[in-house]
Design an enzyme around this catalytic site. Structure first.
Site, PDB file in Angstrom:
ATOM      1  N   GLU A  66      -6.591  31.018   8.042  1.00  0.00           N
ATOM      2  CA  GLU A  66      -6.659  30.851   6.582  1.00  0.00           C
ATOM      3  C   GLU A  66      -7.662  31.799   5.947  1.00  0.00           C
ATOM      4  O   GLU A  66      -7.411  32.343   4.871  1.00  0.00           O
ATOM      5  CB  GLU A  66      -6.991  29.400   6.222  1.00  0.00           C
ATOM      6  CG  GLU A  66      -5.854  28.430   6.454  1.00  0.00           C
ATOM      7  CD  GLU A  66      -4.665  28.628   5.528  1.00  0.00           C
ATOM      8  OE1 GLU A  66      -4.787  29.263   4.451  1.00  0.00           O
ATOM      9  OE2 GLU A  66      -3.575  28.134   5.892  1.00  0.00           O
ATOM     10  N   GLU A 122       4.070  33.054   0.940  1.00  0.00           N
ATOM     11  CA  GLU A 122       4.825  33.703  -0.134  1.00  0.00           C
ATOM     12  C   GLU A 122       4.693  32.995  -1.483  1.00  0.00           C
ATOM     13  O   GLU A 122       4.934  33.595  -2.525  1.00  0.00           O
ATOM     14  CB  GLU A 122       6.299  33.851   0.243  1.00  0.00           C
ATOM     15  CG  GLU A 122       7.021  32.537   0.442  1.00  0.00           C
ATOM     16  CD  GLU A 122       8.471  32.716   0.861  1.00  0.00           C
ATOM     17  OE1 GLU A 122       9.273  31.870   0.484  1.00  0.00           O
ATOM     18  OE2 GLU A 122       8.781  33.696   1.562  1.00  0.00           O
ATOM     19  N   PRO A 153      -9.530   8.420   1.049  1.00  0.00           N
ATOM     20  CA  PRO A 153      -9.122   7.362   1.973  1.00  0.00           C
ATOM     21  C   PRO A 153      -8.493   6.137   1.328  1.00  0.00           C
ATOM     22  O   PRO A 153      -7.927   5.302   2.026  1.00  0.00           O
ATOM     23  CB  PRO A 153     -10.418   7.007   2.711  1.00  0.00           C
ATOM     24  CG  PRO A 153     -11.506   7.440   1.804  1.00  0.00           C
ATOM     25  CD  PRO A 153     -10.978   8.629   1.054  1.00  0.00           C
ATOM     26  N   GLY A 154      -8.554   6.026   0.029  1.00  0.00           N
ATOM     27  CA  GLY A 154      -7.918   4.905  -0.643  1.00  0.00           C
ATOM     28  C   GLY A 154      -6.397   4.960  -0.599  1.00  0.00           C
ATOM     29  O   GLY A 154      -5.731   3.940  -0.727  1.00  0.00           O
ATOM     30  N   ARG A 209       0.856  -1.191   0.000  1.00  0.00           N
ATOM     31  CA  ARG A 209       0.000   0.000   0.000  1.00  0.00           C
ATOM     32  C   ARG A 209       0.891   1.239   0.000  1.00  0.00           C
ATOM     33  O   ARG A 209       1.809   1.349   0.815  1.00  0.00           O
ATOM     34  CB  ARG A 209      -0.909   0.039   1.236  1.00  0.00           C
ATOM     35  CG  ARG A 209      -1.848  -1.145   1.362  1.00  0.00           C
ATOM     36  CD  ARG A 209      -2.951  -1.074   0.307  1.00  0.00           C
ATOM     37  NE  ARG A 209      -3.936  -2.115   0.494  1.00  0.00           N
ATOM     38  CZ  ARG A 209      -4.118  -3.115  -0.354  1.00  0.00           C
ATOM     39  NH1 ARG A 209      -3.375  -3.226  -1.440  1.00  0.00           N
ATOM     40  NH2 ARG A 209      -5.053  -4.016  -0.115  1.00  0.00           N
TER      41      ARG A 209
END
Length: 184
Positions: free
Chosen positions: A92, A140, A114-115, A37
């Site tokens: 943000e 920046e 999520p894979g 994985r």
């Protein structure tokens, strides 16, 4: 171990960058066989559905190198180490749009892919917006154009694929659902 769990036999860090880490895991499958994985580790992120007093969504148009094009998105950004999602959302919002908010409500959190990745994104609703004169500076290496869209305009942007990312489509559909629920 449940009947679907994959047991990690060995993991190796392949790459560590500014935002992500890539790991290669050797796993034992539920049937006893082995597989590999590739996993992207990410610190998590926030996204903000910022609504003006006249119910327009504050959006940013930004070039996305992975797509080789610009798209229009809700403001978003990566969590810093140890940073609370709500603090990150406020930071943000200000950095990317120049707005600060009176109210910030967590709407949902979800895994983006999520894979292969553990990235989780926390989506907030920001209201009571005020444009700040000396807003915090953007990173920046970040360049954006601001847009304020009605829900109708945002839905058109989705059709035109100007809005083309999951978190922003989620935000547009969330507002569409809220509108439908309040007009019943």
């Amino acid at each position: 171990m449940n009947n679907l769990e994959e047991k990690t036999l060995h993991s190796e860090e392949i790459y560590s960058g500014k935002i992500i880490t890539l790991e290669l895991h050797e796993v034992e499958l539920p049937n006893g066989k082995q597989s590999k994985r590739e996993i992207v580790k990410h610190p998590g992120a926030v996204a903000i559905i910022a609504l003006t007093e006249d119910n327009k969504m504050v959006m940013v148009e930004q070039y996305r190198k992975a797509l080789e094009r610009t798209i229009v998105e809700i403001p978003a950004g990566k969590l810093e180490k140890g940073e609370e999602p709500a603090s990150c959302a406020r930071r943000e919002l200000e950095e990317e749009t120049g707005y600060v908010c009176e109210s910030l409500e967590l709407i949902s959190s979800f895994y983006t892919s999520p894979g292969f990745s553990d990235e989780i994104i926390h989506v907030f609703l920001a209201t009571g917006l005020t444009k700040k004169e000396n807003a915090a500076a953007m990173d920046e290496d970040e360049f954006v154009n601001l847009e304020e869209l009605t829900l109708k305009e945002a839905l058109q942007y989705v059709k035109e694929q100007k809005i083309y990312d999951a978190k922003t489509i989620y935000a547009v559909q969330y507002l569409q659902l809220q509108e439908a629920l309040t007009t019943k």
